[in-house]
Scaffold this motif. Structure first.
Motif, PDB file in Angstrom:
ATOM      1  N   ASN A 419     -21.401 -19.740 -17.595  1.00 26.64           N
ATOM      2  CA  ASN A 419     -22.182 -19.750 -16.352  1.00 26.64           C
ATOM      3  C   ASN A 419     -22.295 -18.329 -15.801  1.00 26.64           C
ATOM      4  O   ASN A 419     -21.422 -17.498 -16.028  1.00 26.64           O
ATOM      5  CB  ASN A 419     -21.499 -20.628 -15.297  1.00 26.64           C
ATOM      6  N   LEU A 420     -23.360 -18.090 -15.048  1.00 22.05           N
ATOM      7  CA  LEU A 420     -23.550 -16.775 -14.450  1.00 22.05           C
ATOM      8  C   LEU A 420     -22.900 -16.746 -13.072  1.00 22.05           C
ATOM      9  O   LEU A 420     -22.794 -17.764 -12.390  1.00 22.05           O
ATOM     10  CB  LEU A 420     -25.037 -16.449 -14.357  1.00 22.05           C
ATOM     11  N   ASP A 421     -22.521 -15.536 -12.677  1.00 22.25           N
ATOM     12  CA  ASP A 421     -21.709 -15.354 -11.490  1.00 22.25           C
ATOM     13  C   ASP A 421     -22.525 -15.347 -10.184  1.00 22.25           C
ATOM     14  O   ASP A 421     -21.970 -15.202  -9.098  1.00 22.25           O
ATOM     15  CB  ASP A 421     -20.918 -14.046 -11.665  1.00 22.25           C
ATOM     16  N   TYR A 422     -23.850 -15.421 -10.277  1.00 21.70           N
ATOM     17  CA  TYR A 422     -24.695 -15.644  -9.097  1.00 21.70           C
ATOM     18  C   TYR A 422     -25.575 -16.848  -9.395  1.00 21.70           C
ATOM     19  O   TYR A 422     -26.003 -17.042 -10.546  1.00 21.70           O
ATOM     20  CB  TYR A 422     -25.631 -14.451  -8.847  1.00 21.70           C
ATOM     21  N   PRO A 423     -25.899 -17.633  -8.360  1.00 19.10           N
ATOM     22  CA  PRO A 423     -26.832 -18.759  -8.576  1.00 19.10           C
ATOM     23  C   PRO A 423     -28.255 -18.245  -8.811  1.00 19.10           C
ATOM     24  O   PRO A 423     -28.580 -17.111  -8.472  1.00 19.10           O
ATOM     25  CB  PRO A 423     -26.739 -19.547  -7.265  1.00 19.10           C
ATOM     26  N   ASP A 424     -29.076 -19.103  -9.365  1.00 16.32           N
ATOM     27  CA  ASP A 424     -30.451 -18.718  -9.699  1.00 16.32           C
ATOM     28  C   ASP A 424     -31.233 -18.186  -8.494  1.00 16.32           C
ATOM     29  O   ASP A 424     -32.030 -17.259  -8.618  1.00 16.32           O
ATOM     30  CB  ASP A 424     -31.208 -19.924 -10.286  1.00 16.32           C
ATOM     31  N   ASN A 425     -30.990 -18.783  -7.309  1.00 19.05           N
ATOM     32  CA  ASN A 425     -31.790 -18.334  -6.160  1.00 19.05           C
ATOM     33  C   ASN A 425     -31.461 -16.896  -5.764  1.00 19.05           C
ATOM     34  O   ASN A 425     -32.279 -16.213  -5.164  1.00 19.05           O
ATOM     35  CB  ASN A 425     -31.646 -19.298  -4.981  1.00 19.05           C
ATOM     36  N   VAL A 426     -30.270 -16.425  -6.129  1.00 22.11           N
ATOM     37  CA  VAL A 426     -29.930 -15.009  -5.889  1.00 22.11           C
ATOM     38  C   VAL A 426     -30.548 -14.131  -6.988  1.00 22.11           C
ATOM     39  O   VAL A 426     -31.167 -13.105  -6.705  1.00 22.11           O
ATOM     40  CB  VAL A 426     -28.396 -14.816  -5.837  1.00 22.11           C
TER      41      VAL A 426
END
Length: 568
Positions: A419-426
């Motif tokens: 998983n990436l450490d920021y959500p998609d909206n960021v």
DNA sequence: GCCGTTTTCGGCCCGACTGTTTTCAGTCG
């Protein structure tokens, strides 16, 4: 992918056969086969399955069988048998300068010396000098060699080597006797690490040059000193070899001392085929020298187009030269921007503005400021609030510096689950997203591969940074399934990075070349943490050149309007 | 052990420097 394993096994066999005093050409056959397999751009199992192993240069009936055995069992009985005869430490002893197979064998048979530790003990005890063919001087040289072996087991990184070489070149250049001077050897080929430094000079006063060279303030010891060749050891224990030739042989000598060894062997074979003789003084027809002043004329006489030093590894450059399909290699001037760097917002040492000033100096059209993400606490990762503040600073700087486009970006961590450490909206709000692995290096091939692939599949991720995670001298690369990663990167339009940092150079030359052949876009970044680091770009470009990359293969040779980042 | 537009047998890249040798072997690149 067992290419590397097979090459290693063949190399081990060659070394053991050397000690055993086997037929020299049989040994060469194993070395050649190892080299061939190492430079294949396809998985060896493809050749096994298609029954085309014999098409590989240097693979005949016997080696074909051995390859099949390794592919199916993971090892080779022949090597296991050979190892029974020769202690493993003896093979390591060959890495001591001055110890070759004959000496190793003699020491083993007469004194039962089985490794470097025993070798050192016997030399100190004065036991070696009485052996046939040995003497007091040889014994001393062995001890010096052991010191070198201990200190110099590691190779120099490209930056250190470049600095040392140009320091010496700058000093020697001042001598009026010096006509031409160049680095040669693996440094000129820009290999990622260099064992020793070769410098070539043309002059008709070699004695003066050699004297000046061995008396340089950096020199601690003179290993050898002749009229055409001298070797010294610097105070940092780096070996520097200097060759001096006359001007009419400069091209031949430069070609010869640049290597690689494999490239040279092929050149000489081509000369022989044409009834010519090639050595470091020129190309000869009978007694008559017909070329030698420049490398260009040497290649021309062999009906070859000029081959750039970075390609001289006998990995397809001859075939390409004959067919006029040599790549038009990327140059440092082609780079229009740097898309991975840090600032004081995370763990960098320079402010964004300082990074911008340096980037303008380098003539860049754009840069991306890609600080670490929130989870990477140790590197000062930014939370969402800090991201807002950073964005405002970048907006301000973009107004102040109209001649360079500053991209608001991040190096987002790929966590151990992928998983990436920021959500998609960021991520969506960023101009550019670089994703990278910073932990979980010991996971299985399958899991790490899956993490990278899922990062590629995120529609906002533009670049995978330092894809194999190696830190030369402190951390090995983690294993990934390159075939799968390349496919995912290509299909999702995600660029893979060549990280220009001398300890990383990741992707390396071999992987980069495979990536290109798989249709993957490459980006060359510095991952700078202070403004000075931005100058490392040349080392990343060197990797790209060694990987046969052209301008069009590299994302950051595009002008800003043509960047076409996905998700934007 | 590989390979073939001189060859399926007999070749297989070339030279400098060192040390221990009275003419050369070993190592290195």
């Amino acid at each position: 992918m067992k290419n590397k394993l097979i090459a290693e096994i063949f190399k081990d066999i060659a070394e053991i056969l050397e000690i055993k005093g086997e037929n020299f050409f049989k040994i060469r056959a194993y070395e050649k086969a190892a080299q061939s397999i190492e430079s294949l751009s396809d998985d060896i199992e493809i050749f096994v399955n298609r029954d085309t192993l014999k098409d590989i240069n240097g693979i005949g009936k016997d080696l074909e069988e051995k390859i099949r055995e390794i592919v199916s069992t993971g090892k080779l009985k022949y090597l296991e048998e050979l190892k029974k005869d020769i202690p493993e430490g003896l093979i390591e002893m060959l890495n001591v300068p001055g110890i070759g197979p004959k000496t190793a064998k003699l020491l083993y048979e007469k004194l039962d010396i089985q490794d470097v530790v025993m070798l050192e003990r016997m030399a100190h005890a004065g036991k070696i000098k009485d052996l046939p063919g040995m003497g007091k001087k040889t014994e001393e040289n062995i001890l010096t060699g052991i010191d070198l072996f201990k200190k110099g087991r590691e190779r120099l990184d490209l930056k250190t080597a470049t600095d040392v070489a140009y320091n010496i070149i700058t000093q020697l250049k001042k001598l009026k006797e010096v006509k031409n001077i160049n680095p040669a050897g693996s440094l000129r080929r820009m290999k990622e690490t260099v064992r020793d430094i070769d410098i070539l000079i043309s002059s008709n006063k070699p004695q003066e040059i050699m004297d000046a060279f061995t008396e340089l303030p950096e020199v601690k010891d003179t290993i050898a000193k002749g009229l055409t060749k001298s070797s010294v050891l610097t105070k940092d224990n780096i070996q520097v070899d200097l060759r001096v030739v006359d001007e009419l042989s400069y091209g031949a000598a430069l070609m010869y001392f640049t290597g690689s060894k494999e490239h040279n062997i092929k050149l000489r074979q081509l000369a022989i085929k044409r009834g010519l003789k090639l050595n470091e003084y020129g190309i000869f027809k009978g007694e008559k020298k017909i070329a030698g002043k420049t490398e260009e004329e040497m290649y021309k006489i062999l009906d070859l187009l000029y081959i750039e030093p970075e390609l001289r590894e006998d990995k397809g450059e001859f075939e390409a030269s004959l067919k006029d399909t040599l790549p038009d290699l990327i140059k440092i001037e082609d780079i229009k921007g740097d898309l991975h760097m840090h600032s004081t917002w995370s763990d960098g040492g320079s402010s964004i503005e300082e990074m911008i000033l340096k980037s303008r100096e380098l003539g860049y059209e754009y840069v991306a400021i890609t600080d670490h993400s929130q989870g990477l606490k140790i590197a000062g990762g930014l939370n969402v609030h800090e991201l807002d503040l950073k964005r405002k600073e970048i907006e301000k700087l973009n107004k102040k510096y109209k001649d360079i486009k500053i991209l608001f970006g991040t190096e987002v961590d790929i966590d151990s689950e992928g998983n990436l450490d920021y959500p998609d909206n960021v991520l969506r709000e960023m101009d550019i997203v670089v994703a990278a692995i910073h932990a979980g290096f010991k996971q299985s091939v399958a899991i790490i591969t899956k993490r990278i692939i899922s990062a590629c599949q995120n529609k906002y991720v533009n670049i995978i940074a330092h894809p194999t995670g190696r830190l030369w001298g402190s951390r090995n690369e983690y294993d990934i399934d390159f075939g799968e990663v390349f496919k995912a990167a290509r299909d999702t339009n995600t660029a893979l990075e060549i990280n220009s940092f001398p300890q990383r150079l990741d992707l390396n030359d071999i992987n980069t070349r495979m990536a290109k052949e798989a249709g993957v876009k490459i980006v060359i970044n510095t991952d700078s943490h202070i403004a000075q680091h931005l100058e490392m770009m040349k080392f990343g470009v060197a990797v790209a050149r060694r990987a046969w990359l052209e301008k069009k293969d590299v994302l950051n040779t595009m002008s800003f309007s043509n960047l076409k980042l996905k998700g934007k």
